[in-house]
Design a protein around this motif. Sequence first.
Motif, PDB file in Angstrom:
ATOM      1  N   ILE B   5      24.564 -17.431  32.918  1.00 48.54           N
ATOM      2  CA  ILE B   5      25.663 -16.586  33.411  1.00 48.54           C
ATOM      3  C   ILE B   5      25.179 -15.675  34.536  1.00 48.54           C
ATOM      4  CG2 ILE B   5      26.839 -16.614  31.167  1.00 48.54           C
ATOM      5  CD1 ILE B   5      25.922 -13.644  30.856  1.00 48.54           C
ATOM      6  N   LEU B   6      26.115 -15.230  35.345  1.00 47.17           N
ATOM      7  CA  LEU B   6      25.940 -14.239  36.417  1.00 47.17           C
ATOM      8  C   LEU B   6      25.009 -14.669  37.557  1.00 47.17           C
ATOM      9  CD1 LEU B   6      25.828 -11.095  34.128  1.00 47.17           C
ATOM     10  CD2 LEU B   6      27.618 -11.574  35.787  1.00 47.17           C
ATOM     11  N   VAL B   7      23.773 -15.075  37.241  1.00 49.14           N
ATOM     12  CA  VAL B   7      22.873 -15.503  38.321  1.00 49.14           C
ATOM     13  C   VAL B   7      22.271 -16.862  38.006  1.00 49.14           C
ATOM     14  CG1 VAL B   7      22.305 -13.098  38.905  1.00 49.14           C
ATOM     15  CG2 VAL B   7      20.748 -14.387  37.452  1.00 49.14           C
ATOM     16  N   ASN B   8      22.094 -17.683  39.055  1.00 50.47           N
ATOM     17  CA  ASN B   8      21.472 -18.999  38.901  1.00 50.47           C
ATOM     18  C   ASN B   8      20.874 -19.437  40.243  1.00 50.47           C
ATOM     19  OD1 ASN B   8      23.588 -19.941  40.514  1.00 50.47           O
ATOM     20  ND2 ASN B   8      24.834 -20.500  38.735  1.00 50.47           N
ATOM     21  N   GLU B   9      20.572 -20.732  40.386  1.00 55.93           N
ATOM     22  CA  GLU B   9      19.899 -21.167  41.613  1.00 55.93           C
ATOM     23  C   GLU B   9      20.768 -21.021  42.864  1.00 55.93           C
ATOM     24  OE1 GLU B   9      21.077 -22.829  38.709  1.00 55.93           O
ATOM     25  OE2 GLU B   9      19.227 -24.013  38.601  1.00 55.93           O
ATOM     26  N   ASN B  10      22.080 -20.820  42.683  1.00 57.21           N
ATOM     27  CA  ASN B  10      22.961 -20.633  43.844  1.00 57.21           C
ATOM     28  C   ASN B  10      23.100 -19.168  44.271  1.00 57.21           C
ATOM     29  OD1 ASN B  10      23.519 -23.414  43.783  1.00 57.21           O
ATOM     30  ND2 ASN B  10      25.086 -23.082  42.204  1.00 57.21           N
ATOM     31  N   THR B  11      22.438 -18.300  43.554  1.00 55.41           N
ATOM     32  CA  THR B  11      22.541 -16.876  43.867  1.00 55.41           C
ATOM     33  C   THR B  11      21.783 -16.553  45.157  1.00 55.41           C
ATOM     34  OG1 THR B  11      22.755 -16.324  41.533  1.00 55.41           O
ATOM     35  CG2 THR B  11      21.977 -14.571  42.992  1.00 55.41           C
ATOM     36  N   LYS B  12      22.494 -15.935  46.108  1.00 58.37           N
ATOM     37  CA  LYS B  12      21.877 -15.543  47.389  1.00 58.37           C
ATOM     38  C   LYS B  12      21.971 -14.024  47.497  1.00 58.37           C
ATOM     39  CE  LYS B  12      21.544 -19.865  49.154  1.00 58.37           C
ATOM     40  NZ  LYS B  12      22.719 -20.614  48.798  1.00 58.37           N
ATOM     41  N   VAL B  13      20.825 -13.388  47.488  1.00 58.06           N
ATOM     42  CA  VAL B  13      20.787 -11.947  47.270  1.00 58.06           C
ATOM     43  C   VAL B  13      20.585 -11.121  48.537  1.00 58.06           C
ATOM     44  CG1 VAL B  13      19.625 -10.093  45.991  1.00 58.06           C
ATOM     45  CG2 VAL B  13      19.837 -12.366  44.980  1.00 58.06           C
ATOM     46  N   LEU B  14      21.365 -10.047  48.604  1.00 59.89           N
ATOM     47  CA  LEU B  14      21.191  -9.006  49.609  1.00 59.89           C
ATOM     48  C   LEU B  14      20.594  -7.790  48.898  1.00 59.89           C
ATOM     49  CD1 LEU B  14      22.006  -7.547  52.374  1.00 59.89           C
ATOM     50  CD2 LEU B  14      24.071  -6.883  51.152  1.00 59.89           C
ATOM     51  N   VAL B  15      19.556  -7.197  49.478  1.00 56.76           N
ATOM     52  CA  VAL B  15      18.940  -6.008  48.879  1.00 56.76           C
ATOM     53  C   VAL B  15      19.346  -4.777  49.678  1.00 56.76           C
ATOM     54  CG1 VAL B  15      16.778  -4.867  48.254  1.00 56.76           C
ATOM     55  CG2 VAL B  15      16.971  -7.364  48.060  1.00 56.76           C
ATOM     56  N   GLN B  16      20.145  -3.891  49.071  1.00 60.08           N
ATOM     57  CA  GLN B  16      20.534  -2.651  49.750  1.00 60.08           C
ATOM     58  C   GLN B  16      19.493  -1.583  49.428  1.00 60.08           C
ATOM     59  OE1 GLN B  16      24.969  -3.300  48.498  1.00 60.08           O
ATOM     60  NE2 GLN B  16      25.010  -1.720  50.087  1.00 60.08           N
ATOM     61  N   GLY B  17      18.934  -1.001  50.482  1.00 58.21           N
ATOM     62  CA  GLY B  17      17.823  -0.064  50.298  1.00 58.21           C
ATOM     63  C   GLY B  17      16.495  -0.801  50.317  1.00 58.21           C
ATOM     64  N   ILE B  18      16.416  -1.862  51.107  1.00 58.89           N
ATOM     65  CA  ILE B  18      15.239  -2.747  51.080  1.00 58.89           C
ATOM     66  C   ILE B  18      13.995  -2.116  51.697  1.00 58.89           C
ATOM     67  CG2 ILE B  18      15.703  -3.906  53.310  1.00 58.89           C
ATOM     68  CD1 ILE B  18      14.809  -6.545  51.810  1.00 58.89           C
ATOM     69  N   THR B  19      14.162  -1.102  52.556  1.00 60.99           N
ATOM     70  CA  THR B  19      12.969  -0.528  53.187  1.00 60.99           C
ATOM     71  C   THR B  19      12.343   0.590  52.346  1.00 60.99           C
ATOM     72  OG1 THR B  19      14.348   0.959  54.478  1.00 60.99           O
ATOM     73  CG2 THR B  19      13.697  -1.098  55.542  1.00 60.99           C
ATOM     74  N   GLY B  20      13.017   0.985  51.271  1.00 61.12           N
ATOM     75  CA  GLY B  20      12.449   2.013  50.388  1.00 61.12           C
ATOM     76  C   GLY B  20      11.309   1.432  49.553  1.00 61.12           C
ATOM     77  N   ARG B  21      10.598   2.321  48.864  1.00 61.11           N
ATOM     78  CA  ARG B  21       9.438   1.893  48.085  1.00 61.11           C
ATOM     79  C   ARG B  21       9.825   0.870  47.010  1.00 61.11           C
ATOM     80  NH1 ARG B  21       5.907   4.728  43.927  1.00 61.11           N
ATOM     81  NH2 ARG B  21       7.903   5.580  43.325  1.00 61.11           N
ATOM     82  N   GLU B  22      10.835   1.232  46.202  1.00 64.27           N
ATOM     83  CA  GLU B  22      11.254   0.335  45.122  1.00 64.27           C
ATOM     84  C   GLU B  22      11.897  -0.933  45.680  1.00 64.27           C
ATOM     85  OE1 GLU B  22      10.753   0.861  41.730  1.00 64.27           O
ATOM     86  OE2 GLU B  22       9.455   2.426  42.561  1.00 64.27           O
ATOM     87  N   GLY B  23      12.755  -0.741  46.678  1.00 63.55           N
ATOM     88  CA  GLY B  23      13.482  -1.866  47.258  1.00 63.55           C
ATOM     89  C   GLY B  23      12.539  -2.921  47.811  1.00 63.55           C
ATOM     90  N   SER B  24      11.530  -2.502  48.588  1.00 56.18           N
ATOM     91  CA  SER B  24      10.643  -3.489  49.211  1.00 56.18           C
ATOM     92  C   SER B  24       9.750  -4.142  48.159  1.00 56.18           C
ATOM     93  CB  SER B  24       9.798  -2.838  50.307  1.00 56.18           C
ATOM     94  OG  SER B  24       8.986  -1.830  49.770  1.00 56.18           O
ATOM     95  N   ARG B  25       9.264  -3.341  47.204  1.00 49.00           N
ATOM     96  CA  ARG B  25       8.389  -3.903  46.179  1.00 49.00           C
ATOM     97  C   ARG B  25       9.127  -4.969  45.354  1.00 49.00           C
ATOM     98  NH1 ARG B  25       5.896  -0.261  41.476  1.00 49.00           N
ATOM     99  NH2 ARG B  25       6.249   1.273  43.105  1.00 49.00           N
ATOM    100  N   HIS B  26      10.346  -4.615  44.927  1.00 53.60           N
ATOM    101  CA  HIS B  26      11.056  -5.559  44.059  1.00 53.60           C
ATOM    102  C   HIS B  26      11.652  -6.736  44.836  1.00 53.60           C
ATOM    103  CE1 HIS B  26      10.308  -3.728  40.253  1.00 53.60           C
ATOM    104  NE2 HIS B  26      10.496  -2.545  40.794  1.00 53.60           N
ATOM    105  N   ALA B  27      11.885  -6.552  46.137  1.00 52.99           N
ATOM    106  CA  ALA B  27      12.288  -7.704  46.957  1.00 52.99           C
ATOM    107  C   ALA B  27      11.163  -8.731  46.898  1.00 52.99           C
ATOM    108  CB  ALA B  27      12.550  -7.258  48.389  1.00 52.99           C
ATOM    109  N   GLN B  28       9.938  -8.240  46.999  1.00 57.05           N
ATOM    110  CA  GLN B  28       8.766  -9.115  46.943  1.00 57.05           C
ATOM    111  C   GLN B  28       8.663  -9.806  45.568  1.00 57.05           C
ATOM    112  OE1 GLN B  28       5.047  -7.057  47.313  1.00 57.05           O
ATOM    113  NE2 GLN B  28       3.868  -8.944  47.473  1.00 57.05           N
ATOM    114  N   TYR B  29       8.786  -9.031  44.513  1.00 56.03           N
ATOM    115  CA  TYR B  29       8.692  -9.613  43.162  1.00 56.03           C
ATOM    116  C   TYR B  29       9.786 -10.667  42.942  1.00 56.03           C
ATOM    117  CZ  TYR B  29       5.496  -5.754  41.952  1.00 56.03           C
ATOM    118  OH  TYR B  29       4.466  -4.871  41.907  1.00 56.03           O
TER     119      TYR B  29
END
Lengths: 374, 294
Positions: B5-29
């Motif tokens: 449910i909710l997320v699967n291989e078709n999920t295409k994600v936008l990260v809002q706040g991507i340049t912040g510490r948490e945002g960039s770290r978790h974008a990487q993870y």
Amino acid sequence: MRLLEYKGKELLNKYGVKIPRGAIVKSLEDIQTLKAMKFPLFAKSQVPFAGRAKMGLVRRVDTINDAENAARDYLGKVIQDYPIRKVLFEEGVNVAKELYISITLDRENRGYLMLASTEGGIDIEEVARKSPEKIIRLYIDDYEGLRDYMIRGVAQKLGLEGSAVQDFVTVTKAMYRVFTEYDAELVEINPLALTTDGQLMALDVKVMIDDNSLYRHSDISIEDSDYTTEELEARKYGLHYVELTGYVGIMANGAGLTMATMDLVKEFGHEPADFLDVGGGASEDSVKEGLKILLTDDRIKAVLVNIFGGITRCDEVAKGVVGALNEVKTNKPIFIRLKGTNEEEGRKILTEVGLKTYETAEEAMEALSKAITR
Amino acid sequence: MGMAILVNENTKVLVQGITGREGSRHAQYMLQYGTKVVAGVTPGRGGQTVQGIPVFDTVEDALRKIPDINTSIIFVPAQFAADSVYEAIDAGIKLVVIITEHIPIHDALRFVNYSKRKGVTIIGPNCPGVVSPLRSKVGILPNHIYTRSGPVGIVSRSGTLTYEISYHLTQAGIGQSTVVGIGGDPIIGTDTLEVVKMFEEDPETRYIVVIGEIGGTMEERLAKYIGSGKITKPVVAYISGRTAPPGKRMGHAGAIVSMGMGSYESKVKAFQEVNVPVARTPTEIVKLIKQYIR
């Protein structure tokens, strides 16, 4: 956070709710300001919990000397870890009828809820238990807001007549303004007195403000809240700390896991002394400061640390534990369950200082249980 | 496909706040986990890249360039988070996961109600996000815990406790279809009952784990719904906060017993009345699930 009574009254009064004439005394020098008031007065200690009268924290004073004695008795006294910093002196009011009214969040319907009752002056939870039919409920849509006709309907059910109905509309709208403009979670007037000369007046109030909104309310000070000194200290390090009544100190990461750890202590027949959540992704420093709070608490006989490293790294936690032990001399036994991210490194750091770790919280608790007498 | 449910291989994600510490770290993870993280937004940082992900000034810019974005995850600080939520909703994104903690509750109330009117699903705020193991993760749940997909769907109000229970399930060889952390605030976008309904519809989920806590009436409402016979899959539960005193807030803003509502006893009673077993400890969940699988 819960505001002190006088501060809640100040906010409501600003928007038109009548309150008894009163003055705040912070030190004995302020007593002279009471001279202009009409005695007898009621001295009310500003502490943020219910049952003040029963605890002897409210008293009637007939003269300025009485008032000074009351202030001397109350100021600086520490009740349930909360220091009394202010005393509110108020003139008496002739009461014909006491009502209850509040506005709160309706979590279930994602809106607001107004509660009203003719049974004022007693704890609403007691009314809810004993005579729930005496509580009037009004759902308020957050988008549409509160309309006069809705309030008139409530006034009618409360048995208000004549000019009191319009006064009630004024009171309720003021409450609604405080609720929405100050990001309140609860605005309660209990009792709301109908005086013998037909006025509505707030005798006691309880206002709870959402901590997370404080950045946009510069006129609200944390000094006027229910945080104890320890809780304020913990906040500085991003810790969630709540003092409980038992003797087993608890530190864990994440609110759910911390509560589960409290429950486990109880499951083994012991009593938790605190809720201390170092948060997800806790740093060495926050663990150190958190553990120091527990190690310097005289009520605590032993400490249970329950860490499941997801975002939190076990080596950071271990360093924090060692740091606290370096700064605080203690003979309290500590039982540490360490599992998850960087578990090996963490265990190594703790073994070096002679501390054992456990695989599960149950095993750690079992060892703790054997080590202490109840 | 309609699995998980909710997320699967078709999920295409936008990260809002991507340049912040948490945002960039978790974008990487998230990238490391295999999530398709395709864009980021931070006002004033358009044209940059973070972990090779293009950054845009606005959500609208991101969607114009990468139209197949269907999910947003928000790491924006609490004071500005509400604005980001409205931006995502108004740009037409249909799933918004809000990680940010400490968003004022009156703000959350308004944007949650707005999202409902617009047909947008919000997960959170103050939540660890969603993971469908081995497919996609939109959140901050630790990658190394989610290594096995399988028949158990988990819905939880807690973060760490969920990781712990997932870990034990996986150790016992039991994988998960989707794990949803709905958040610990009093007002949240999607509640326990809504997630359980999704699990009921999901062919891959065969067993449902509910991790609740004191405060509010979500668990009671779920129990009532189960009692009406509309949930056919086995449900097991754990509730934390048995020993929490009334009127005290236990870490999560939503974990408070007030006005006589939201007590541990009331929740356990509600579940027991509809034959949902309640574990005494988190690890007991594994035993309860095993009884059904056997």
